[in-house]
Design an enzyme around this catalytic site. Structure first.
Site, PDB file in Angstrom:
ATOM      1  N   LEU A  55      -3.430  -9.463  13.577  1.00  0.00           N
ATOM      2  CA  LEU A  55      -4.049 -10.417  13.631  1.00  0.00           C
ATOM      3  C   LEU A  55      -3.869 -11.196  14.457  1.00  0.00           C
ATOM      4  O   LEU A  55      -4.525 -11.958  15.731  1.00  0.00           O
ATOM      5  CB  LEU A  55      -4.466 -11.661  11.746  1.00  0.00           C
ATOM      6  CG  LEU A  55      -4.847 -10.703  11.145  1.00  0.00           C
ATOM      7  CD1 LEU A  55      -5.414 -11.391   9.902  1.00  0.00           C
ATOM      8  CD2 LEU A  55      -6.690 -10.803  11.983  1.00  0.00           C
TER       9      LEU A  55
ATOM     10  N   GLY B 183      -1.474 -10.385  17.246  1.00  0.00           N
ATOM     11  CA  GLY B 183      -1.435 -10.420  18.313  1.00  0.00           C
ATOM     12  C   GLY B 183      -3.340  -9.796  18.595  1.00  0.00           C
ATOM     13  O   GLY B 183      -2.943 -10.225  20.321  1.00  0.00           O
TER      14      GLY B 183
ATOM     15  N   HIS C 273       6.644 -11.145  -5.236  1.00  0.00           N
ATOM     16  CA  HIS C 273       5.345 -11.391  -5.790  1.00  0.00           C
ATOM     17  C   HIS C 273       5.417 -10.415  -7.012  1.00  0.00           C
ATOM     18  O   HIS C 273       6.546  -9.642  -7.451  1.00  0.00           O
ATOM     19  CB  HIS C 273       4.023 -10.024  -4.884  1.00  0.00           C
ATOM     20  CG  HIS C 273       2.739 -11.062  -5.534  1.00  0.00           C
ATOM     21  ND1 HIS C 273       2.493 -10.492  -6.575  1.00  0.00           N
ATOM     22  CD2 HIS C 273       2.038 -11.364  -4.773  1.00  0.00           C
ATOM     23  CE1 HIS C 273       1.272 -11.229  -7.449  1.00  0.00           C
ATOM     24  NE2 HIS C 273       1.097 -11.258  -6.353  1.00  0.00           N
TER      25      HIS C 273
ATOM     26  N   ARG D 104       4.155 -18.213 -11.259  1.00  0.00           N
ATOM     27  CA  ARG D 104       4.596 -16.924 -10.314  1.00  0.00           C
ATOM     28  C   ARG D 104       6.504 -16.562  -9.120  1.00  0.00           C
ATOM     29  O   ARG D 104       6.521 -15.463 -10.213  1.00  0.00           O
ATOM     30  CB  ARG D 104       4.412 -17.193  -8.397  1.00  0.00           C
ATOM     31  CG  ARG D 104       2.834 -16.135  -8.564  1.00  0.00           C
ATOM     32  CD  ARG D 104       2.559 -15.947  -6.774  1.00  0.00           C
ATOM     33  NE  ARG D 104       1.369 -15.569  -7.095  1.00  0.00           N
ATOM     34  CZ  ARG D 104       0.807 -15.346  -5.598  1.00  0.00           C
ATOM     35  NH1 ARG D 104       0.953 -15.265  -4.580  1.00  0.00           N
ATOM     36  NH2 ARG D 104      -1.174 -15.520  -5.794  1.00  0.00           N
TER      37      ARG D 104
ATOM     38  N   HIS E  37       7.653  -8.907  -0.932  1.00  0.00           N
ATOM     39  CA  HIS E  37       5.626  -9.532   0.079  1.00  0.00           C
ATOM     40  C   HIS E  37       6.047  -9.911   1.025  1.00  0.00           C
ATOM     41  O   HIS E  37       4.895  -9.640   2.430  1.00  0.00           O
ATOM     42  CB  HIS E  37       5.482 -10.144  -1.447  1.00  0.00           C
ATOM     43  CG  HIS E  37       3.961 -10.119  -0.580  1.00  0.00           C
ATOM     44  ND1 HIS E  37       3.018  -9.453  -1.187  1.00  0.00           N
ATOM     45  CD2 HIS E  37       2.968 -11.593  -0.622  1.00  0.00           C
ATOM     46  CE1 HIS E  37       1.769  -9.482  -0.662  1.00  0.00           C
ATOM     47  NE2 HIS E  37       1.520 -11.149  -0.680  1.00  0.00           N
TER      48      HIS E  37
ATOM     49  N   GLU F 137       3.867 -13.561  11.054  1.00  0.00           N
ATOM     50  CA  GLU F 137       4.650 -13.510  11.010  1.00  0.00           C
ATOM     51  C   GLU F 137       5.624 -13.363  10.900  1.00  0.00           C
ATOM     52  O   GLU F 137       6.767 -13.634  10.441  1.00  0.00           O
ATOM     53  CB  GLU F 137       4.410 -12.166   9.677  1.00  0.00           C
ATOM     54  CG  GLU F 137       5.273 -11.977   8.120  1.00  0.00           C
ATOM     55  CD  GLU F 137       5.071 -11.115   7.092  1.00  0.00           C
ATOM     56  OE1 GLU F 137       3.479 -10.996   7.299  1.00  0.00           O
ATOM     57  OE2 GLU F 137       5.784 -10.959   6.610  1.00  0.00           O
TER      58      GLU F 137
HETATM   59  C1  LIG Z   1      -0.599  -6.129   0.067  1.00  0.00           C
HETATM   60  C2  LIG Z   1      -0.542  -7.518   0.827  1.00  0.00           C
HETATM   61  C3  LIG Z   1      -1.535  -8.673   0.977  1.00  0.00           C
HETATM   62  C4  LIG Z   1      -2.078  -9.739   1.477  1.00  0.00           C
HETATM   63  N1  LIG Z   1      -2.396 -10.324   1.485  1.00  0.00           N
HETATM   64  C5  LIG Z   1      -2.935 -11.243   1.674  1.00  0.00           C
HETATM   65  C6  LIG Z   1      -4.219 -12.764   2.153  1.00  0.00           C
HETATM   66  O1  LIG Z   1      -4.751 -12.264   1.048  1.00  0.00           O
HETATM   67  N2  LIG Z   1      -4.167 -13.755   2.488  1.00  0.00           N
HETATM   68  C7  LIG Z   1      -3.240 -14.047   3.534  1.00  0.00           C
HETATM   69  O2  LIG Z   1      -2.836 -15.095   4.004  1.00  0.00           O
HETATM   70  N3  LIG Z   1      -1.881 -13.019   3.565  1.00  0.00           N
HETATM   71  C8  LIG Z   1      -2.156 -11.857   2.989  1.00  0.00           C
HETATM   72  N4  LIG Z   1      -0.746 -11.373   2.839  1.00  0.00           N
HETATM   73  C9  LIG Z   1      -0.119 -11.959   4.268  1.00  0.00           C
HETATM   74  C10 LIG Z   1      -0.437 -11.256   5.987  1.00  0.00           C
HETATM   75  O3  LIG Z   1      -1.253 -10.184   5.452  1.00  0.00           O
HETATM   76  C11 LIG Z   1       0.145 -10.791   7.074  1.00  0.00           C
HETATM   77  O4  LIG Z   1       1.088 -12.153   6.556  1.00  0.00           O
HETATM   78  C12 LIG Z   1      -0.354 -10.731   7.519  1.00  0.00           C
HETATM   79  O5  LIG Z   1      -1.127 -10.149   8.165  1.00  0.00           O
HETATM   80  C13 LIG Z   1       0.918 -10.269   9.222  1.00  0.00           C
HETATM   81  O6  LIG Z   1      -0.067 -10.438  10.325  1.00  0.00           O
HETATM   82  P1  LIG Z   1       0.253 -10.627  11.835  1.00  0.00           P
HETATM   83  O7  LIG Z   1      -0.708 -10.125  12.970  1.00  0.00           O
HETATM   84  O8  LIG Z   1       1.979 -11.440  12.031  1.00  0.00           O
HETATM   85  O9  LIG Z   1       1.103  -8.324  12.106  1.00  0.00           O
HETATM   86  P2  LIG Z   1       1.189  -7.027  11.010  1.00  0.00           P
HETATM   87  O10 LIG Z   1      -0.142  -7.112  10.937  1.00  0.00           O
HETATM   88  O11 LIG Z   1       1.595  -6.801  10.835  1.00  0.00           O
HETATM   89  O12 LIG Z   1       1.224  -6.689  13.079  1.00  0.00           O
HETATM   90  C14 LIG Z   1       2.381  -6.270  13.445  1.00  0.00           C
HETATM   91  C15 LIG Z   1       1.728  -5.570  14.590  1.00  0.00           C
HETATM   92  O13 LIG Z   1       3.031  -5.032  15.524  1.00  0.00           O
HETATM   93  C16 LIG Z   1       3.110  -3.838  15.755  1.00  0.00           C
HETATM   94  N5  LIG Z   1       4.455  -3.356  16.315  1.00  0.00           N
HETATM   95  C17 LIG Z   1       5.528  -3.850  14.794  1.00  0.00           C
HETATM   96  N6  LIG Z   1       6.451  -3.384  15.447  1.00  0.00           N
HETATM   97  C18 LIG Z   1       6.264  -3.020  16.725  1.00  0.00           C
HETATM   98  C19 LIG Z   1       7.362  -2.592  17.821  1.00  0.00           C
HETATM   99  N7  LIG Z   1       8.737  -2.329  17.481  1.00  0.00           N
HETATM  100  N8  LIG Z   1       6.734  -2.111  19.712  1.00  0.00           N
HETATM  101  C20 LIG Z   1       5.225  -1.637  19.377  1.00  0.00           C
HETATM  102  N9  LIG Z   1       4.323  -3.103  18.453  1.00  0.00           N
HETATM  103  C21 LIG Z   1       5.252  -2.646  16.951  1.00  0.00           C
HETATM  104  C22 LIG Z   1       2.043  -2.986  14.732  1.00  0.00           C
HETATM  105  O14 LIG Z   1       1.677  -1.373  15.431  1.00  0.00           O
HETATM  106  C23 LIG Z   1       1.232  -4.312  14.525  1.00  0.00           C
HETATM  107  O15 LIG Z   1      -0.401  -3.949  15.168  1.00  0.00           O
HETATM  108  C24 LIG Z   1      -0.640 -10.405   2.497  1.00  0.00           C
HETATM  109  C25 LIG Z   1       0.505  -9.305   2.235  1.00  0.00           C
HETATM  110  C26 LIG Z   1       0.383  -7.886   1.992  1.00  0.00           C
HETATM  111  C27 LIG Z   1       1.627  -6.665   2.138  1.00  0.00           C
END
Ligand SMILES: Cc1cc2nc3c(=O)[nH]c(=O)nc-3n(C[C@H](O)[C@H](O)[C@H](O)COP(=O)(O)OP(=O)(O)OC[C@H]3O[C@@H](n4cnc5c(N)ncnc54)[C@H](O)[C@@H]3O)c2cc1C
Ligand code: SF4
Ligand code: SF4
Ligand code: FES
Lengths: 657, 283
Positions: free
Chosen positions: A14, A16, A241, A302, A369, A429
Site C-alpha cells: 500500500l 509503495g 497478537h 490483548r 504480527h 510499515e
Molecule cells: C494478517 C494481517 C492482518 C492485518 N490486518 C490489518 C488491518 O486490518 N488493518 C490495518 O490497518 N493493518 C493490518 N495489518 C498490518 C498491515 O497489513 C501492514 O502493516 C501493511 O500492509 C504494510 O504495508 P507496506 O506497504 O508497508 O508493506 P507491504 O505490503 O509488506 O509491501 C512490501 C513491499 O516491498 C517489497 N519488498 C520487500 N523487500 C524488498 C526487496 N528487498 N526488494 C524489492 N522489493 C522488496 C515487496 O515486494 C512488497 O511489494 C495486518 C497485518 C497482517 C499480517
C-alpha cells in the site's frame, strides 16, 4: 531522455503504490521495484479495516483530534506526534479517495459507507470491505498504478530485489542517489540512478521465524539501508497478537471476535494430559483467563491475553501436549449462531487446520504480527500550535484542528518521512514514526496510504526544488563500484556451494530457524535483561556461523536459496538491534514488557531508541533521544481498565486484526 | 476421470482423508522440475516426514532444507512462488495431483493420508516455466491492461466521496473484487492456449479472469466511462467470442468468483456494443 530526473520506489504494498501514484501524477517518472508482482504484496493480507473519522462519528462527538489522541495513547506516547496529527486529519479524505478509486466498501441500507467498531475506540470509525479490506485497498492502488504504467509514467520492475542503497558522502552529507538491484530470474545485478529513493518494503516478521506476515517480510531491505548508514527507530517495539493459528509454515491470524462471541481459552489442568479435548471433563480443564482475571475473563485486553497464554505455555509448560498451544473453545455454542457471527474466520481455520471449530476446539498461540519500529525518519512540523494543553479535549467539543486551524506537518517540506540520509525516504510499515509502542488495529493501512499520498509530495518537491546536483551528472564510477560490491558478495555466496563442507550448522535454513526460535523466546511477549543478554550471545554465534554459510544451490538462474540466504544475514543484524534496544530500554511500555522493569519510566525512557550501525564492530549503537512531542501532554495509559473500553474491545467484529 | 470430474475434486473425499490421516507418516513428493526456459523437464521424488498441519508449502520448505532425493542423490532446493500463505495473494498456484490450485492451502492430510502416499506437483500448464514450479504469468496481468481494469479518476486531490452505491450492488461487486489473479481459471480453460510470443498476447483468448474484471469495472459508476473501450477489446480477436462455455473456469476458481455470470453479462454487453457500433457506422 537520459537526463530526466527520476524517483525509485522500492516496494509495491500500500505504501509503495500510494507513493508511486502520487509521484507519477505530479509528472515525475517512477521506477517501481518489487520482489513479487505488486498485486501479491503482503498488504493483501489485512482483513479488519482502516480507521478514519466520519460524519456519523463526528455527530456523536468523535473527531480527527480524538483519533489522533487514541493513536498516541495506544502507542503509549512513543509516537512522533506531528505526523500522527496530520495523518488522522487526512484520514477521512483518504477514505474518500479510495472510495472514488472504486474500493467496494461495505454499504449501509441507505447506501452510505458502513462502519465497524474496533479496539481502542468507543466510536465506529473503521471502514471495511468484507473481511478482506487490505486486498481491496491494494487492488485499487494496483489498478491506478497499472493505468500509469500503461501511460508510460511508471516503469514496473517486478521480481527485482533491492540489494543496497547507493550513498555518496558521509555522515551529515550522506545522500542517496540510487540503488543496486538484482533480477530474481536472470540473477543480473545492476545499478539504477535516482534523484530520490522511497523505501516501502514493509515489516520484518520473519526475524521471529513464523509470524502472521507473508514470507518475504524479512526486513532484509530495511536492514541493508541500516547497514549503509540509515538509523533505525524503536526497533524493540514488536506487536504480538494473542490469537493466531500456529501452522507448519506460518501463523495465521484468528480474530479477537472469537473471544468476543464467547470463546473460552483453556488448557488441560494436568500437565502432559494427552486425551482429546472432548474427553477432558470440565473440572479437569484450566480456564486460564477466567481463573486469573475473574472479572474480565476471556475479554481481557490483548496484551494481557498474550502475556498470560505465553506464561502458561512457556514458563509453566502447560500447553497442549507440552506444545506452545492452548485451546480457544467455541464448541459449547450453537453451531448455527457461530456460522452467522463468525463464519468467515471459522472457514479459514477449517481450511488450514482441517478441523471444524464448531465441533473441535481451536488451537491457538500468540504470534508476532507487526513492527512499530523501522527506519528512523524526520519531518518539518506544521503551523498547528496547541494554545493550551489539549489533553483535556473532550468528545463533542468543537474540533480544535482541521485544515484551517493548522497542520501537524509542513506539507511538502523536503524532509518529511526522510531518513537521516538525504534523498532516502521510508514509507509504510518500514517507517517508525506513527505507532509508538503499540499500533491500534486498523491504523496501519492508514499510515501506509498517508505516507504515500502526503509525503509523496515531499519527494517530488525535494527532487524538483532541492539544490543538490542532479544524479544524472554524477560520475558513473560511483555506480559501478556499488554494483561490484554487491556482485562480489553474491559471488562469494555462490562459491560456498562448491567449497561447502556439508555441515548442517552452516545451512542457511538452520541458521534462520535458530534465529527465529531465539528471537521469539527472548524478545517478544515477556522480556528480561538476562534473557536478552543470552539472546545477544546467541546472535553473535549465529553471525559467526553465517560468515561461513553454505548455499545449497549454485544455479546462475532463478536462485531463490541465494536470495533467502542473503536475507538471513540481514535478519541477524536487525535481530541484534531489536534485542539490544530491548535490553537497554529498562521499563515496560506498550508492547515492550520487561518483568525486571514492569513500570513505565517516563523520566528515563519517554524516549525514542535510535539504533546506528557501527561499521567497525558490525553491531548496533543505541541512543535514546527525546520523543518529538509537544502537542499532547503525557498521561498514564490506563487503557483497558475501565468498563467501557473492555466492552468496546469485546465487540470487535469479524476479521479484526 | 473426465476433465470436468477431475475439477470438481471432491470435498467429501478430502474430509474422509483427513479423518484417516496417520500421524508420523512420510509422504512421497513427485515433483516436475526444469532448470530454466528451453531446458528439459525431469521428475524428482522426495520422501518428506509430515508434521501436524503440513501443507504443500511447508513440505517444499522441508525439501529446501534437506534437498536429497528418495534415491539419496543431493539436488537443489525446488523453486516456486509464494507469499501470503493464506490463499489471498494467488502467488503459489501450481498443479497438484492433476488439479490446478493454491499450494499454501493444500493440506497433506486431505490428499495423502497414509504412509507412502504420493503427492504430484507440476507447474501451471498454460504459462512458460521460469524454473521448476515457478511460471511467468505476465500475460495474465497484461490482460488486465487490455480491458483497462481501473477506474479513471481525475487525480488524487481531495474531491469528496465517490459515487453512492446500494448495499446489494456493493455485495455484487464485492464478489467480483475478491479475484486474486491466480490464473487457475486460465489453466483449466480449454480455450486458453499457452502463448510464449508476447506480440500475440493481445489477440489471443483473454480468459475468464479478465472478462470478469472488465465486468467489475463496468459496474462502477465512474469505471463505466471506459466501458466502450473495454467492449472494443472484448469484441475483437481473443475476446468473449472465443469462450466455448466449457465452464471449467468456474469449477476451479478458489475464490468462488461467479465467472459464468460474468461471461454471460459481458456476452450480452458485447451484443449491445456491436449494435451500437453498427448504428454509429463504426463497423
Ligand atoms: C494478517 C494481517 C492482518 C492485518 N490486518 C490489518 C488491518 O486490518 N488493518 C490495518 O490497518 N493493518 C493490518 N495489518 C498490518 C498491515 O497489513 C501492514 O502493516 C501493511 O500492509 C504494510 O504495508 P507496506 O506497504 O508497508 O508493506 P507491504 O505490503 O509488506 O509491501 C512490501 C513491499 O516491498 C517489497 N519488498 C520487500 N523487500 C524488498 C526487496 N528487498 N526488494 C524489492 N522489493 C522488496 C515487496 O515486494 C512488497 O511489494 C495486518 C497485518 C497482517 C499480517
Ligand atoms: S467457460 Fe469460457 S472461459 Fe470458462 S473455461 Fe470455458 S472456455 Fe474457458
Ligand atoms: S477468477 Fe478465480 S481462478 Fe480466475 S484468477 Fe480470479 S481468483 Fe483465480
Ligand atoms: S501463498 Fe498466497 S495464495 Fe498461496
Amino acid at each position: 531522455m537520459a537526463d530526466e530526473k527520476r524517483v525509485i520506489v522500492v516496494g509495491g504494498g500500500l505504501a509503495g503504490l500510494a507513493a508511486t501514484i502520487r509521484i507519477a501524477e505530479a509528472g515525475m517518472p517512477v521506477d517501481l521495484f518489487s520482489m513479487v508482482p505488486v498485486k501479491r504484496s503482503h498488504s493483501v493480507c489485512a482483513q479488519g479495516g482502516i480507521n478514519a473519522c466520519n460524519d456519523v462519528a463526528r455527530q456523536q462527538g468523535y473527531s480527527e483530534y480524538q483519533h489522533f489522541d487514541e493513536t498516541l495513547i495506544g502507542g503509549d506516547f512513543l509516537n512522533d506526534q506531528h505526523p500522527v496529527l496530520e495523518m488522522t486529519n487526512w484520514a477521512p479524505k483518504i477514505i474518500d479517495l479510495l472510495d472514488r478509486m472504486g474500493v467496494p466498501f461495505n454499504r449501509s441500507n441507505e447506501g452510505f459507507r458502513d462502519l465497524r467498531l474496533f479496539g481502542g475506540s468507543l466510536f465506529k470509525r473503521t471502514h471495511f470491505s468484507g473481511a478482506t479490506t487490505g486486498q481491496q485497498l491494494l487492488y485499487a492502488l494496483d489498478e491506478q498504478t497499472r493505468r500509469f504504467a500503461a501511460e508510460g509514467k511508471v516503469n514496473k520492475k517486478e521480481f527485482w530485489e533491492f540489494l543496497w542503497p547507493i550513498v555518496e558522502g558521509e555522515g551529515e552529507n550522506a545522500r542517496c542517489v540510487g540503488i543496486v538491484a538484482q533480477d530474481m530470474r536472470t540473477m543480473q545485478i545492476q545499478s539504477f540512478r535516482a534523484d530520490a529513493v522511497v523505501m516501502a518494503t514493509g515489516g520484518c516478521g520473519l526475524v521471529f521465524g513464523k509470524s502472521t506476515n507473508s514470507i518475504i517480510c524479512t526486513g532484509g531491505a530495511a536492514s541493508r539501508c541500516y547497514q549503509a548508514g540509515a538509523w533505525y527507530g524503536n526497533a524493540e517495539m514488536i506487536q504480538v497478537h494473542p490469537t493466531a493459528i500456529p501452522g507448519a509454515d506460518k501463523c495465521r491470524l484468528m480474530s479477537e471476535s472469537a473471544r468476543g462471541e464467547g470463546g473460552r481459552v483453556w488448557v488441560p489442568a494436568k500437565k502432559g494430559d494427552t486425551r482429546k479435548p472432548k474427553d477432558i471433563p470440565e473440572n479437569e480443564r484450566y480456564y486460564i483467563l477466567e481463573e486469573r482475571y475473574p472479572k474480565y475473563g476471556n475479554l481481557v485486553p490483548r496484551d494481557i491475553a498474550t502475556r498470560e497464554i505465553f506464561d502458561v505455555c512457556v514458563n509453566e509448560g502447560m500447553g497442549i501436549n507440552g506444545s506452545n498451544q492452548v485451546y480457544l473453545d467455541l464448541t459449547h455454542m450453537d453451531p448455527d449462531y457461530l456460522t452467522e457471527k463468525l463464519g468467515g474466520i471459522l472457514d479459514i481455520y477449517e481450511k488450514f487446520v482441517g478441523d471444524d471449530p464448531r465441533f473441535t476446539p481451536m488451537r491457538i498461540f500468540p504470534a508476532v504480527h507487526y513492527s512499530m519500529g523501522g527506519l528512523w525518519t524526520t519531518y518539518t512540523p506544521g503551523n498547528y500550535q496547541p494554545e493550551s494543553p489539549v489533553s483535556s479535549f473532550k468528545p463533542g467539543d468543537p474540533i480544535p484542528i482541521g485544515n484551517e486551524p493548522g497542520h501537524g506537518l509542513d506539507i511538502g517540506a523536503h524532509n518529511n518521512a526522510m531518513t537521516n540520509i538525504t534523498g532516502l525516504y521510508a514509507f509504510g510499515e518500514v517507517n517508525f514514526a506513527y505507532h509508538g509502542a503499540t499500533r491500534l488495529g486498523a491504523n496501519a493501512l492508514l499510515s501506509c496510504i498517508f505516507d504515500g499520498v502526503c509525503n509523496g509530495i515531499s519527494v517530488v518537491n525535494f527532487v524538483r526544488e532541492g539544490d543538490q546536483q542532479p544524479v544524472s551528472e554524477l560520475d558513473q564510477a560511483l555506480f559501478d563500484a556499488a554494483t561490484k560490491q554487491e556482485q562480489d558478495k553474491h559471488d562469494k555466496l555462490l562459491d560456498s556451494t562448491s567449497t561447502g563442507t556439508g555441515d548442517q550448522q552452516l545451512n542457511p535454513y538452520q541458521i534462520a530457524f535458530e534465529l527465529g526460535e531465539e528471537m521469539n523466546a527472548a524478545s517478544t511477549v515477556v522480556k528480561t535483561g538476562a534473557g536478552l543478554e543470552k539472546c545477544l550471545i546467541k546472535l553473535e554465534e549465529l553471525k559467526e556461523r553465517y560468515a561461513k554459510v553454505e548455499l545449497g544451490d549454485g544455479a546462475m538462474w532463478t536462485n531463490q536459496s541465494l536470495s533467502f540466504t542473503r536475507a538471513v544475514g540481514d535478519m541477524i543484524i536487525i535481530g541484534e538491534a531489536i534485542a539490544k534496544a530491548g535490553l537497554l530500554r529498562e521499563e515496560s511500555r506498550g508492547s515492550h514488557y520487561r518483568t525486571d522493569f514492569p513500570e513505565r519510566d517516563d523520566d528515563r525512557f519517554w524516549k525514542t531508541s535510535v539504533a546506528k550501525f557501527n561499521k567497525e564492530t558490525g553491531k548496533s549503537d543505541i541512543e535514546f533521544v527525546d520523543v518529538k512531542a509537544g502537542l499532547v501532554k503525557l498521561r498514564p495509559r490506563d487503557y483497558g481498565k475501565t468498563e467501557s473500553n473492555a466492552s468496546s474491545a469485546s465487540k470487535e467484529p469479524i476479521g479484526a486484526s | 476421470m473426465s476433465e470436468a470430474e477431475a475439477y470438481s475434486y471432491d470435498a467429501e473425499m478430502r474430509k474422509a482423508n483427513r479423518a484417516k490421516a496417520v500421524a508420523g507418516r512420510s509422504v512421497i513428493f513427485k515433483i516436475k522440475r526444469c532448470d530454466g526456459p528451453g531446458k528439459p523437464a525431469r521428475w524428482e521424488s522426495f520422501k518428506v516426514p509430515i508434521e501436524e498441519g503440513a501443507n504443500v508449502i511447508s513440505s517444499l520448505n522441508w525439501i529446501a532444507a534437506n534437498p536429497v532425493t528418495i534415491e539419496g542423490k543431493k539436488t537443489t532446493p525446488v523453486v516456486w512462488e509464494s507469499n501470503c500463505l493464506e490463499e489471498v495473494c494467488g502467488a503459489c498456484t501450481m498443479v497438484i495431483n492433476g488439479r490446478v490450485r493454491q499450494s499454501c492451502s493444500c493440506l497433506i492430510n486431505e490428499y495423502a493420508p497414509c504412509e507412502g502416499d504420493v503427492m504430484t506437483l507440476e507447474p501451471m500448464s498454460k504459462f512458460p516455466v521460469i524454473r521448476d514450479l515457478w511460471v511467468d504469468r505476465a500475460r495474465l496481468f497484461n490482460n488486465l491492461t487490455r480491458v483497462k481494469a481501473w477506474v479513471p479518476i481525475d487525480g488524487t486531490y481531495n474531491m469528496g466521496p465517490g459515487p453512492k452505491e446500494s448495499h446489494d450492488h456493493q455485495q455484487m461487486r464485492y464478489a467480483l473484487s475478491e479475484c486474486m489473479s491466480c490464473g487457475c481459471c486460465l489453466d483449466a480453460c480449454p480455450q486458453f492456449i499457452k502463448e510464449e510470443d508476447e506480440s500475440k498476447w493481445d489477440s489471443s483468448f483473454i480468459g475468464a479472469h479478465a472478462i470478469s474484471q472488465a465486468r467489475y469495472f463496468n459496474e462502477h459508476e465512474t469505471g463505466k466511462q471506459l466501458k466502450a473501450d473495454r467492449m472494443d477489446a472484448l469484441s475483437g480477436a481473443g475476446g468473449i467470442n472465443d469462450c466455448g462455455n466449457a465452464q471449467n473456469c468456474v469449477k476451479v476458481c478458489p475464490k468462488g468468483i461467479p465467472l459464468t455470470e460474468s461471461i454471460g453479462a459481458i456476452g450480452r454487453s458485447a451484443t449491445i456494443h456491436a449494435i451500437k457500433q453498427f448504428f454509429q457506422g463504426k463497423k
